[in-house]
Design an enzyme around this catalytic site. Structure first.
Site, PDB file in Angstrom:
ATOM      1  N   LYS A 113      16.679  11.132  22.108  1.00 35.18           N
ATOM      2  CA  LYS A 113      15.694  12.159  22.436  1.00 35.18           C
ATOM      3  C   LYS A 113      14.489  11.532  23.136  1.00 35.18           C
ATOM      4  O   LYS A 113      14.622  11.063  24.246  1.00 35.18           O
ATOM      5  CB  LYS A 113      15.317  12.920  21.152  1.00 35.18           C
ATOM      6  CG  LYS A 113      16.538  13.322  20.284  1.00 35.18           C
ATOM      7  CD  LYS A 113      17.460  14.313  20.942  1.00 35.18           C
ATOM      8  CE  LYS A 113      18.806  14.482  20.223  1.00 35.18           C
ATOM      9  NZ  LYS A 113      18.763  14.774  18.807  1.00 35.18           N
ATOM     10  N   TYR A 134      18.680  18.320  10.562  1.00 33.24           N
ATOM     11  CA  TYR A 134      19.498  18.339  11.781  1.00 33.24           C
ATOM     12  C   TYR A 134      20.946  18.672  11.375  1.00 33.24           C
ATOM     13  O   TYR A 134      21.435  18.179  10.355  1.00 33.24           O
ATOM     14  CB  TYR A 134      19.410  16.966  12.439  1.00 33.24           C
ATOM     15  CG  TYR A 134      20.300  16.806  13.638  1.00 33.24           C
ATOM     16  CD1 TYR A 134      19.977  17.417  14.840  1.00 33.24           C
ATOM     17  CD2 TYR A 134      21.469  16.055  13.567  1.00 33.24           C
ATOM     18  CE1 TYR A 134      20.799  17.281  15.943  1.00 33.24           C
ATOM     19  CE2 TYR A 134      22.289  15.911  14.667  1.00 33.24           C
ATOM     20  CZ  TYR A 134      21.955  16.536  15.847  1.00 33.24           C
ATOM     21  OH  TYR A 134      22.770  16.396  16.932  1.00 33.24           O
ATOM     22  N   ASP A 169      13.224  11.118   9.022  1.00 30.26           N
ATOM     23  CA  ASP A 169      13.754  11.329  10.373  1.00 30.26           C
ATOM     24  C   ASP A 169      12.566  11.781  11.218  1.00 30.26           C
ATOM     25  O   ASP A 169      12.077  12.907  11.089  1.00 30.26           O
ATOM     26  CB  ASP A 169      14.873  12.378  10.357  1.00 30.26           C
ATOM     27  CG  ASP A 169      15.508  12.560  11.739  1.00 30.26           C
ATOM     28  OD1 ASP A 169      14.801  12.360  12.755  1.00 30.26           O
ATOM     29  OD2 ASP A 169      16.685  12.941  11.808  1.00 30.26           O
TER      30      ASP A 169
END
Ligand SMILES: *Cc1c(COP(=O)(O)O)cnc(C)c1O
Length: 431
Positions: A228, A127, A203
């Site tokens: 999210k 990310y 993650d």
């Protein structure tokens, strides 16, 4: 706040509704109260002394003893309720800690494990914010970082075994935005050959907690951007870390109190109401995405659809089948015709919205090269297969037929330009 009368062997969809919240502690309300207070009153000075001894880790809670709360930067009832509800949803988790964003969770996990002179190995791409954290926070602190391209199991083994002072391995799988997967089990087995064993963190934002279970594959920590899928409505920021080892929890709890990045009571209350539906939402979103991905694969305007059920590399297929229950709701499409085609596609969408982030009820679409990944140097961009024509799609809960029609309509609008430019012949585009 855990109510001990509930057995621990309930299934996750039941436990999320029975654990964590005891109505007796909130005047019998069906939903928890929001404890909007910064500090807590002690009934006696001795209770205050005991609370500090326990919160600082100098002494242990005795069986049946309730500790008094001190101050909301360390802990508060809404965080405890949320954490207790999250534990049964994450397979094999023993504890959870909530943070005020995914980045706060990642930073706290890294800084409670790594000190100057230590090393971390991570999969690439990460990310964007995590990538910046490696270069702009970890490296200047004197922490050595080493990247391995996602899905290259042998290189990851070599990096784990060959990096001096290795204390942490951070895996993001599937990788953003091309969904390339890394074998979690293999990495944890390799890490276990080292003494001391590095902390393996995953993650799990894209597929967890419903479709991928890193703690059952030997990982030490699972990290979420709860902004999210856990939050699910694109209306809050939150982060979560889950694990099994009590010492790891203690270190992270101490750092969270120091950093002051615990999630605030109101946000905890909103998020705990979202947890019972995360599995329903993710299943619907995954089904939608699979139908759309598999329908778009035949379109001549698209060079490649990146979606787990459409992998063509045998190793990627093997990893998917071994560690993911369902393919999830993230996909990417690489359009022929590069950036002009990608922008034209975005301009013609009517249902899907052009925005970064993911995991919400509404379908969100973005152009990674000029947005989420625009800070990456060209080598990283190439390694991550982020091309000019790449579009990332987070599929929501709309009717999949409306979404498919929206995407097909946008593709129809770019077809004449592709034919004109000679990228498509009239014949291939008629398929
Ligand atoms: C969004 C995201 C993050 C960062 O989370 P925030 O809640 O925005 O801080 C980290 N990892 C992944 C995979 C993400 O998608």
């Amino acid at each position: 706040m855990a109510d001990s009368k509930h057995p621990r062997n309930e299934h996750p969809s039941t436990a999320v509704l029975t654990r964590g919240f005891d109505p007796r502690l909130s005047v019998w309300s069906a939903r928890p109260a929001v404890f909007r207070t910064s500090t807590y009153v002690f009934p006696t000075p001795e209770a205050a002394e005991r609370a500090f001894d326990i919160t600082s880790g100098r002494e242990q809670l005795q069986p049946g003893e309730n500790s008094y709360l001190i101050y909301s930067r360390f802990n508060h009832p809404n965080a405890e309720i949320l954490e207790d509800q999250m534990v049964p949803i994450e397979e094999n988790a023993e504890w959870a800690l909530v943070f005020n964003s995914g980045m706060a969770a990642i930073m706290t996990a890294l800084l409670s494990v790594l000190k100057p002179g230590d090393s971390i190995v991570y999969t690439m791409p990460l990310y964007g914010g995590t990538m910046n954290m490696m270069h702009q926070l970890m490296e200047p602190l004197g922490i050595h970082t080493r990247a391995v391209a996602a899905g290259h199991s042998e290189e990851l083994d070599e990096a784990i075994l060959g990096t001096p002072n290795l204390r942490a391995v951070l895996i993001e799988t599937p990788a953003n935005p091309t969904m390339r997967m890394t074998d979690i089990r293999r990495a944890t087995l390799t890490a276990a050959r080292l003494d001391p064993k590095p902390v393996v963190m995953v993650d799990n934002t894209f597929l967890g907690p419903v479709f991928q279970h890193p703690l059952t594959l030997g990982a030490d920590l699972v990290i979420y951007s709860a902004t999210k899928y856990l939050g699910g409505f694109s209306d809050l920021l939150a982060g979560m870390v889950l694990g099994r080892d009590a010492e790891l929890r203690k270190g992270m709890f101490g750092h969270r109190g120091m950093f002051g990045n615990i999630l605030q009571p109101d946000e905890c209350w909103i998020l705990d109401g979202r947890l019972p539906t995360v599995s329903l939402r993710m299943n619907r979103q995954s089904k939608n995405a699979q139908r759309i991905a598999e329908s778009l694969v035949h379109r001549a305007e698209i060079r490649k659809v990146y979606y787990p059920t459409l992998f063509d590399e045998p190793e990627q297929i093997r990893i998917r089948l071994s560690q993911c229950d369902y393919p999830g709701a993230m996909m990417s499409i690489d359009l022929r015709g590069g950036k002009p085609a990608a922008f034209e596609f975005l301009r013609h969408l009517r249902v899907a919205r052009n925005a970064v982030s993911l995991g919400g009820m509404e379908t969100l679409v973005c152009h990674p090269k000029t947005t989420t990944h625009s800070a990456s140097p060209p080598e990283e961009m190439e390694l991550a297969e982020i091309t000019d024509g790449l579009i990332r799609i987070s599929v929501g809960v709309e009717d999949w037929r409306d979404l498919l029609r929206d995407f097909e309509h946008a593709l129809d609008t770019i077809r004449p330009k592709l034919e004109e430019a000679g990228v498509l012949s009239a014949e291939t585009s008629a398929r």
